[in-house]
Design an enzyme around this catalytic site. Structure first.
Site, PDB file in Angstrom:
ATOM      1  N   HIS A 154      -6.229  -0.921   1.335  1.00  0.00           N
ATOM      2  CA  HIS A 154      -6.686  -0.895   2.730  1.00  0.00           C
ATOM      3  C   HIS A 154      -5.790  -1.869   3.490  1.00  0.00           C
ATOM      4  O   HIS A 154      -5.302  -2.854   2.919  1.00  0.00           O
ATOM      5  CB  HIS A 154      -8.154  -1.345   2.750  1.00  0.00           C
ATOM      6  CG  HIS A 154      -8.798  -1.315   4.082  1.00  0.00           C
ATOM      7  ND1 HIS A 154      -8.627  -2.307   5.024  1.00  0.00           N
ATOM      8  CD2 HIS A 154      -9.627  -0.414   4.643  1.00  0.00           C
ATOM      9  CE1 HIS A 154      -9.342  -2.022   6.090  1.00  0.00           C
ATOM     10  NE2 HIS A 154      -9.954  -0.882   5.895  1.00  0.00           N
ATOM     11  N   ASP A 199      -9.918  -7.063  -4.253  1.00  0.00           N
ATOM     12  CA  ASP A 199     -10.665  -6.499  -3.132  1.00  0.00           C
ATOM     13  C   ASP A 199     -11.795  -5.667  -3.729  1.00  0.00           C
ATOM     14  O   ASP A 199     -11.542  -4.588  -4.289  1.00  0.00           O
ATOM     15  CB  ASP A 199      -9.716  -5.634  -2.288  1.00  0.00           C
ATOM     16  CG  ASP A 199     -10.434  -4.938  -1.142  1.00  0.00           C
ATOM     17  OD1 ASP A 199      -9.737  -4.380  -0.278  1.00  0.00           O
ATOM     18  OD2 ASP A 199     -11.686  -4.931  -1.131  1.00  0.00           O
ATOM     19  N   GLN A 245     -15.166  -1.808  -2.075  1.00  0.00           N
ATOM     20  CA  GLN A 245     -15.674  -0.485  -2.430  1.00  0.00           C
ATOM     21  C   GLN A 245     -16.195  -0.394  -3.860  1.00  0.00           C
ATOM     22  O   GLN A 245     -16.634   0.662  -4.289  1.00  0.00           O
ATOM     23  CB  GLN A 245     -14.566   0.575  -2.231  1.00  0.00           C
ATOM     24  CG  GLN A 245     -14.109   0.731  -0.800  1.00  0.00           C
ATOM     25  CD  GLN A 245     -15.174   1.278   0.146  1.00  0.00           C
ATOM     26  OE1 GLN A 245     -16.258   1.691  -0.266  1.00  0.00           O
ATOM     27  NE2 GLN A 245     -14.884   1.241   1.428  1.00  0.00           N
ATOM     28  N   LYS A 305     -21.211  -3.246   3.584  1.00  0.00           N
ATOM     29  CA  LYS A 305     -21.045  -2.120   2.662  1.00  0.00           C
ATOM     30  C   LYS A 305     -22.024  -2.219   1.498  1.00  0.00           C
ATOM     31  O   LYS A 305     -22.081  -1.340   0.639  1.00  0.00           O
ATOM     32  CB  LYS A 305     -19.622  -2.108   2.118  1.00  0.00           C
ATOM     33  CG  LYS A 305     -18.565  -1.890   3.193  1.00  0.00           C
ATOM     34  CD  LYS A 305     -17.211  -1.708   2.576  1.00  0.00           C
ATOM     35  CE  LYS A 305     -16.111  -1.811   3.588  1.00  0.00           C
ATOM     36  NZ  LYS A 305     -16.081  -0.734   4.584  1.00  0.00           N
ATOM     37  N   CYS A 333      -7.459   3.544   7.344  1.00  0.00           N
ATOM     38  CA  CYS A 333      -6.734   2.255   7.293  1.00  0.00           C
ATOM     39  C   CYS A 333      -5.919   2.152   6.003  1.00  0.00           C
ATOM     40  O   CYS A 333      -5.902   1.114   5.335  1.00  0.00           O
ATOM     41  CB  CYS A 333      -7.697   1.079   7.403  1.00  0.00           C
ATOM     42  SG  CYS A 333      -8.643   1.082   8.909  1.00  0.00           S
TER      43      CYS A 333
HETATM   44  C1  LIG Z   1     -11.104  -1.286   0.121  1.00  0.00           C
HETATM   45  C2  LIG Z   1     -11.419  -1.946   1.437  1.00  0.00           C
HETATM   46  N1  LIG Z   1     -10.974  -3.206   1.661  1.00  0.00           N
HETATM   47  C3  LIG Z   1     -11.242  -3.842   2.822  1.00  0.00           C
HETATM   48  C4  LIG Z   1     -11.953  -3.224   3.825  1.00  0.00           C
HETATM   49  C5  LIG Z   1     -12.258  -3.988   5.103  1.00  0.00           C
HETATM   50  O1  LIG Z   1     -13.639  -4.273   5.130  1.00  0.00           O
HETATM   51  P1  LIG Z   1     -14.287  -4.894   6.471  1.00  0.00           P
HETATM   52  O2  LIG Z   1     -13.608  -6.195   6.687  1.00  0.00           O
HETATM   53  O3  LIG Z   1     -15.742  -5.017   6.160  1.00  0.00           O
HETATM   54  O4  LIG Z   1     -13.996  -3.893   7.549  1.00  0.00           O
HETATM   55  C6  LIG Z   1     -12.424  -1.916   3.641  1.00  0.00           C
HETATM   56  C7  LIG Z   1     -13.176  -1.230   4.758  1.00  0.00           C
HETATM   57  N2  LIG Z   1     -13.140   0.166   4.676  1.00  0.00           N
HETATM   58  C8  LIG Z   1     -13.591   0.980   5.626  1.00  0.00           C
HETATM   59  C9  LIG Z   1     -14.123   0.672   6.837  1.00  0.00           C
HETATM   60  O5  LIG Z   1     -14.415   1.865   7.461  1.00  0.00           O
HETATM   61  N3  LIG Z   1     -14.076   2.918   6.633  1.00  0.00           N
HETATM   62  C10 LIG Z   1     -13.542   2.380   5.510  1.00  0.00           C
HETATM   63  O6  LIG Z   1     -13.119   3.018   4.542  1.00  0.00           O
HETATM   64  C11 LIG Z   1     -12.165  -1.276   2.425  1.00  0.00           C
HETATM   65  O7  LIG Z   1     -12.614  -0.028   2.178  1.00  0.00           O
END
Ligand SMILES: Cc1ncc(COP(=O)(O)O)c(CNc2co[nH]c2=O)c1O
Length: 410
Positions: free
Chosen positions: A121, A198, A201, A224, A364
């Site tokens: 990401h 990371d 997910q 999440k 992203c």
């Molecule tokens: C693997 C991964 N890393 C980092 C992030 C960033 O997380 P945040 O700081 O909470 O935004 C996301 C967000 N992924 C997604 C956010 O919206 N659709 C997505 O797939 C992610 O899927």
């Protein structure tokens, strides 16, 4: 044994459109919140809202108590040695930026190598680009194979004596496949590289134990994980956090401030400048309690079965390409797909007419899209509160797309 958890989630219980119930399948973007979490936040504001760590009065002491109790809960949840290894952030993005800007810039020198995967990401990719550019270091990539997996030979080939940081996602937010973290960490340890994980997910779907994984840093987002937005965690081994410089300077993170200098607090508060997101921490604590009440074994059973069911249904539809070849038990419930001749945005719009919520776009993950040879995909991301009925409604709606777009059906 309980099979349907929707009733725990007010939004899922009450949301309909045109008489159709919401089929929410965008959980990789954010999850819905159980009543238990919503009530915990409501109670905080009704009973013990105050600025933590600063007031010498019961309300502030209670706010401090619940904030630090959430830190202890997060530490226990991921198997950290102590709450001192838990830094609260806004989310995975802030956590990863903190590691890159503080640990990365302090420990990467010219000619060093930072290794990430093509699946990252942007929040675990761009920060490392910045560090590599600033330090004139080399940013290298682990590439997935045609099945969306990271080959073991790719891992052993790309990690070498110049590798100082390996930063990877445990599960791709596009492909959903669980990466071979054990091999990555083993190889990184052989060359003395630091591992940044990371877990955005993965942690909603599987237990994460930082000591068993032996990672140096781990990042995840509360939203999440059925918790409020705005709260996330950076786990870091104490020996790293102790040496790292804070990113945000302000109240609550200092020991002493003179006119020309400042010394910083010990422990995680060094990285928590300013008034913190107590409601988020309270909500995260309640979300972890909720998840532990169900248990990852049950969550895994439901999600693995549902993912396999969805994959089987997907493979029966003509003109549909599903990316990533892993089956339901080595894959978080994330399925990216495309329908021949249909732009992903059109697909998600057509599905939304049936009150089916999926994501479409590049997620992203621009470099991964290019590596896959696509501009964008549709993405279904399920979790334990989804049901087979949700999948059936999804598939029925997908089967209408080509007809709605006037494309030939056979
Ligand atoms: C693997 C991964 N890393 C980092 C992030 C960033 O997380 P945040 O700081 O909470 O935004 C996301 C967000 N992924 C997604 C956010 O919206 N659709 C997505 O797939 C992610 O899927």
């Amino acid at each position: 044994m309980r099979t349907n958890y929707k009733d725990d989630f007010p939004l899922l219980k009450n949301s309909t459109a045109g008489g159709k119930p919401l089929v929410y399948l965008d959980n990789a973007a954010t999850t819905q919140k159980p009543a238990q979490v919503i009530e915990a936040v409501k109670e905080y504001y009704e009973q013990y809202n105050a600025n933590p760590h600063r007031g010498a009065y019961p309300l502030s002491e209670k706010a401090t108590e619940v904030y630090e109790a959430a830190r202890e809960k997060a530490a226990e949840f991921i198997g950290a040695d102590s709450p001192e290894e838990i830094v609260f952030t806004k989310g995975t993005t802030e956590s990863l930026n903190l590691v890159a800007s503080s640990y990365g810039l302090d420990n990467i020198r010219e000619g060093d190598e930072i290794l990430i995967s093509i699946e990252e990401h942007h929040s675990n990719l761009i920060p490392w680009q910045a560090v590599a550019k600033t330090r004139n270091a080399r940013l290298r990539y682990l590439y997935t194979d045609e099945n969306g997996k990271l080959p073991l030979e790719e891992i052993s080939a790309k990690i070498n004596a110049r590798t100082k940081i390996v930063a990877v996602t445990q599960v791709s937010n596009v492909l959903g496949i669980v990466n071979p973290l054990g091999e990555i960490v083993r190889r990184a340890r052989e060359v003395g590289a630091v591992v940044v994980l990371d877990a955005a997910q993965s942690i909603p779907h599987m237990p994460v134990d930082v000591r068993a994984l032996d990672v140096d840093f781990l990042a995840f987002s509360g939203h999440k994980l059925y918790a409020p937005t705005g709260i996330g965690v950076l786990y870091g081994k104490k020996e790293h956090l102790r040496k790292m410089q804070p990113l945000l300077f302000g109240g609550g993170m200092v020991d002493d401030v003179s006119e020309q200098d400042a010394t910083f607090a010990e422990g995680p508060s060094k990285f928590e400048g300013g008034t913190q997101n107590v409601e988020g921490a309270v909500g995260l604590h309640a979300a972890i309690d909720y998840l532990e009440g169900i248990g990852y074994e049950r969550i895994g059973q439901i999600e693995s079965e549902l993912t396999q069911y969805a994959l089987t249904r997907f493979h029966s539809i003509p003109h549909v390409t599903v990316y990533g070849k892993e089956s339901g038990n080595n894959r978080a419930g994330i399925i990216s797909f495309n329908i021949d001749g249909a732009h992903p945005h059109d697909v998600s719009t057509i599905l939304s007419a049936d009150n089916v919520a999926i994501r479409s776009g590049h997620h992203c993950a621009h470099p991964l899209m290019r590596h896959m040879g696509v501009n964008a995909t549709c993405r279904v991301s399920l979790c334990f509160y989804n049901t087979r009925d949700d999948i059936d409604i999804l598939i029925e709606s997908i089967c209408k797309v080509r007809e709605v777009l006037g494309l030939e059906l056979k």
